[in-house]
Design a protein around this motif. Structure first.
Motif, PDB file in Angstrom:
ATOM      1  N   UNK A 104       0.838  -1.196   0.000  1.00 17.92           N
ATOM      2  CA  UNK A 104       0.000   0.000   0.000  1.00 17.92           C
ATOM      3  C   UNK A 104       0.879   1.255   0.000  1.00 17.92           C
ATOM      4  N   UNK A 105       0.544   2.203  -0.862  1.00 17.57           N
ATOM      5  CA  UNK A 105       1.308   3.436  -0.955  1.00 17.57           C
ATOM      6  C   UNK A 105       2.516   3.355  -1.867  1.00 17.57           C
ATOM      7  N   UNK A 106       2.714   2.199  -2.514  1.00 23.04           N
ATOM      8  CA  UNK A 106       3.869   2.013  -3.398  1.00 23.04           C
ATOM      9  C   UNK A 106       3.453   2.081  -4.869  1.00 23.04           C
ATOM     10  N   UNK A 107       4.428   2.324  -5.715  1.00 21.50           N
ATOM     11  CA  UNK A 107       4.247   2.224  -7.160  1.00 21.50           C
ATOM     12  C   UNK A 107       5.121   1.083  -7.659  1.00 21.50           C
ATOM     13  N   UNK A 108       4.545   0.196  -8.469  1.00 19.75           N
ATOM     14  CA  UNK A 108       5.284  -0.977  -8.944  1.00 19.75           C
ATOM     15  C   UNK A 108       5.282  -1.028 -10.465  1.00 19.75           C
ATOM     16  N   UNK A 109       6.418  -1.431 -11.016  1.00 20.06           N
ATOM     17  CA  UNK A 109       6.557  -1.666 -12.449  1.00 20.06           C
ATOM     18  C   UNK A 109       6.955  -3.124 -12.646  1.00 20.06           C
ATOM     19  N   UNK A 110       6.217  -3.819 -13.510  1.00 19.85           N
ATOM     20  CA  UNK A 110       6.469  -5.227 -13.775  1.00 19.85           C
ATOM     21  C   UNK A 110       6.792  -5.393 -15.257  1.00 19.85           C
ATOM     22  N   UNK A 111       7.969  -5.932 -15.545  1.00 21.56           N
ATOM     23  CA  UNK A 111       8.412  -6.184 -16.925  1.00 21.56           C
ATOM     24  C   UNK A 111       8.288  -7.662 -17.234  1.00 21.56           C
ATOM     25  N   UNK A 112       7.593  -7.999 -18.330  1.00 19.85           N
ATOM     26  CA  UNK A 112       7.433  -9.400 -18.712  1.00 19.85           C
ATOM     27  C   UNK A 112       7.124  -9.499 -20.199  1.00 19.85           C
ATOM     28  N   UNK A 113       7.527 -10.620 -20.802  1.00 19.32           N
ATOM     29  CA  UNK A 113       7.160 -10.875 -22.193  1.00 19.32           C
ATOM     30  C   UNK A 113       5.858 -11.662 -22.286  1.00 19.32           C
ATOM     31  N   UNK A 114       5.338 -12.091 -21.146  1.00 17.22           N
ATOM     32  CA  UNK A 114       4.125 -12.920 -21.112  1.00 17.22           C
ATOM     33  C   UNK A 114       2.913 -12.021 -20.816  1.00 17.22           C
ATOM     34  N   UNK A 115       2.259 -11.558 -21.855  1.00 14.40           N
ATOM     35  CA  UNK A 115       1.133 -10.636 -21.689  1.00 14.40           C
ATOM     36  C   UNK A 115      -0.019 -11.308 -20.957  1.00 14.40           C
ATOM     37  N   UNK A 116      -0.261 -12.561 -21.255  1.00 12.57           N
ATOM     38  CA  UNK A 116      -1.346 -13.290 -20.594  1.00 12.57           C
ATOM     39  C   UNK A 116      -1.095 -13.372 -19.093  1.00 12.57           C
ATOM     40  N   UNK A 117       0.152 -13.682 -18.715  1.00 13.85           N
ATOM     41  CA  UNK A 117       0.487 -13.795 -17.300  1.00 13.85           C
ATOM     42  C   UNK A 117       0.368 -12.447 -16.599  1.00 13.85           C
ATOM     43  N   UNK A 118       0.787 -11.377 -17.279  1.00 17.99           N
ATOM     44  CA  UNK A 118       0.691 -10.038 -16.680  1.00 17.99           C
ATOM     45  C   UNK A 118      -0.739  -9.717 -16.264  1.00 17.99           C
ATOM     46  N   UNK A 119      -1.698 -10.142 -17.073  1.00 17.02           N
ATOM     47  CA  UNK A 119      -3.099  -9.864 -16.752  1.00 17.02           C
ATOM     48  C   UNK A 119      -3.568 -10.624 -15.522  1.00 17.02           C
ATOM     49  N   UNK A 120      -2.854 -11.705 -15.171  1.00 22.71           N
ATOM     50  CA  UNK A 120      -3.220 -12.503 -14.009  1.00 22.71           C
ATOM     51  C   UNK A 120      -2.823 -11.828 -12.692  1.00 22.71           C
ATOM     52  N   UNK A 121      -2.096 -10.721 -12.772  1.00 23.76           N
ATOM     53  CA  UNK A 121      -1.779  -9.972 -11.558  1.00 23.76           C
ATOM     54  C   UNK A 121      -3.058  -9.460 -10.912  1.00 23.76           C
ATOM     55  N   UNK A 122      -4.071  -9.197 -11.743  1.00 25.79           N
ATOM     56  CA  UNK A 122      -5.384  -8.880 -11.192  1.00 25.79           C
ATOM     57  C   UNK A 122      -5.566  -7.447 -10.745  1.00 25.79           C
ATOM     58  N   UNK A 123      -4.655  -6.572 -11.112  1.00 31.95           N
ATOM     59  CA  UNK A 123      -4.774  -5.147 -10.820  1.00 31.95           C
ATOM     60  C   UNK A 123      -4.841  -4.389 -12.140  1.00 31.95           C
ATOM     61  N   UNK A 124      -5.518  -3.256 -12.129  1.00 28.54           N
ATOM     62  CA  UNK A 124      -5.603  -2.465 -13.351  1.00 28.54           C
ATOM     63  C   UNK A 124      -4.360  -1.593 -13.473  1.00 28.54           C
ATOM     64  N   UNK A 125      -3.580  -1.779 -14.522  1.00 27.49           N
ATOM     65  CA  UNK A 125      -2.376  -0.957 -14.687  1.00 27.49           C
ATOM     66  C   UNK A 125      -2.740   0.479 -15.059  1.00 27.49           C
ATOM     67  N   UNK A 126      -2.008   1.415 -14.501  1.00 24.52           N
ATOM     68  CA  UNK A 126      -2.229   2.823 -14.839  1.00 24.52           C
ATOM     69  C   UNK A 126      -1.430   3.227 -16.077  1.00 24.52           C
ATOM     70  N   UNK A 127      -0.519   2.347 -16.515  1.00 30.61           N
ATOM     71  CA  UNK A 127       0.286   2.623 -17.710  1.00 30.61           C
ATOM     72  C   UNK A 127       0.820   1.311 -18.261  1.00 30.61           C
ATOM     73  N   UNK A 128       0.887   1.234 -19.605  1.00 31.37           N
ATOM     74  CA  UNK A 128       1.482   0.086 -20.278  1.00 31.37           C
ATOM     75  C   UNK A 128       2.535   0.606 -21.258  1.00 31.37           C
ATOM     76  N   UNK A 129       3.732   0.028 -21.210  1.00 33.14           N
ATOM     77  CA  UNK A 129       4.844   0.482 -22.041  1.00 33.14           C
ATOM     78  C   UNK A 129       5.420  -0.708 -22.801  1.00 33.14           C
TER      79      UNK A 129
END
Length: 385
Positions: free
Chosen positions: A333-358
């Motif tokens: 809570x109160x943190x900002x996180x960036x997750x780098x991955x080549x697996x787009x399907x897996x990224x969606x399994x994080x279950x949070x709405x990303x505020x940015x996609x790069x």
């Protein structure tokens, strides 16, 4: 030494804007963003500075000739007619790297061979002696780029790619490229005003690059060899002064950098690399799974490069990314996180709405970076405040 010329800094796709800002901050002029590269002008001191300090460049090229070639004979003739004897001796060594995007020339290795033949034939005719190829440590490293019919020949001033910083002793499985790690840190917009944590650190690359960035340690602080040091115009005094100029910017970082991993082998490798970089007092390293480790107190920037589908079974990868999301929600809570991955399907399994996609590349691997903001309280409260 003060004569200005055009240079091209190569980078990963997605880091062109970051690299352009870096070049501007280091005194580059006439900056133009290209695809996977940035061009600029400066003198030899600029070239030294860019090689030493740029974090998101793969190499610095100095173009020496441009021409059009409609066939291999025109390519050969143009290369043959250049006065290579001004740049190297007949008994010297060379290496030619080629990249092609052309219907006429469709094989980079063949282009390299043809250019090498032209240079060697010129030396043989003039001196009855020719240079040899050295793939490890050549006297002259030449870059040939062909786009359609347009040929650009450059000198590679860096030699080994600039992601080879000199601190990495060993790598964990599927290591993260140092240039990608440095670019990811700058893409986050981190102002060095809070703690930093990589809870899936692998061989420690992200944490090391973060510590170097936080302490203003030049990107090539640990590296000794550059191709330009073999050029006839190399000025060792100017090079020494440029290094001293950049090293004077090194300063203490006021917050903490943490790194952890579930793998004991990864921790051993990260320990070696962090020690080699002499950053063992700046990086707090420990072994823990992401859901078990405690983050630093207070505001924190989190950057992770979790395993991709290539390294785990499908069921495991889904479970891992679900645990990442659960951990973010419960502990970050109160943190900002960036997750780098080549697996787009897996990224969606994080279950949070990303505020940015790069979109970003790790070597030749196409990846995505998802940004997650874990608000203190509800999102509605944050925006009403």
């Amino acid at each position: 030494m003060n004569e200005e010329f055009t240079m091209v800094a190569k980078t990963m796709y997605g880091l062109e804007d970051i690299l352009a800002k870096e070049i501007e901050s280091l005194g580059g002029k006439n900056i133009q963003k290209l695809r996977r590269a940035v061009s600029f002008t400066g003198n030899m001191k600029t070239l030294y500075r860019m090689n030493y300090a740029l974090r998101t460049a793969l190499c610095i090229l100095k173009p020496i000739m441009n021409f059009t070639a409609n066939n291999e004979q025109e390519l050969y003739n143009n290369i043959y007619n250049f006065k290579w004897e001004k740049l190297m001796n007949p008994d010297g060594t060379l290496l030619i790297d080629s990249s092609v995007s052309s219907k006429i020339f469709n094989h980079s290795l063949y282009v390299s061979q043809k250019c090498k033949d032209a240079i060697c034939d010129r030396f043989r005719k003039m001196f009855m002696h020719r240079p040899s190829v050295d793939k490890i440590d050549p006297d002259l490293r030449i870059d040939v780029h062909i786009g359609d019919r347009y040929v650009t020949v450059s000198l590679n001033s860096s030699g080994e790619p600039l992601f080879k910083r000199g601190y990495r002793q060993r790598t964990a499985e599927a290591p993260l490229n140092e240039v990608t790690a440095a670019g990811l840190i700058q893409l986050s917009g981190w102002k060095k005003d809070c703690n930093f944590y990589d809870p899936m650190c692998g061989s420690g690359t992200i944490a090391i690059e973060a510590a170097m960035y936080a302490n203003n340690i030049p990107a090539q602080y640990y590296r000794k060899d550059f191709a330009f040091k073999k050029w006839s115009e190399f000025n060792s005094l100017e090079w020494k002064l440029i290094k001293e100029e950049q090293d004077r910017n090194i300063a203490e970082f006021d917050y903490d950098i943490w790194a952890s991993d579930v793998s004991g082998q990864a921790i051993d490798i990260a320990t070696e690399n962090i020690t080699k970089a002499r950053l063992q007092h700046d990086i707090h390293l420990f072994r823990a799974a992401i859901e078990e480790g405690e983050k630093p107190e207070g505001k924190c920037l989190v950057i992770i490069n979790p395993p991709y589908g290539e390294r785990l079974e499908v069921d495991d990868i889904i479970g891992l990314y679900e645990r990442i999301g659960d951990t973010f929600k419960q502990k970050y809570e109160g943190c900002t996180a960036y997750v780098l991955s080549s697996d787009i399907f897996a990224l969606k399994k994080i279950g949070l709405r990303p505020s940015q996609k790069i979109e970003l590349y790790n070597g030749n691997l196409e990846c995505r970076v998802f940004k997650f903001e874990m608000y203190q309280g509800s999102k509605k409260e944050k925006y009403s405040n």
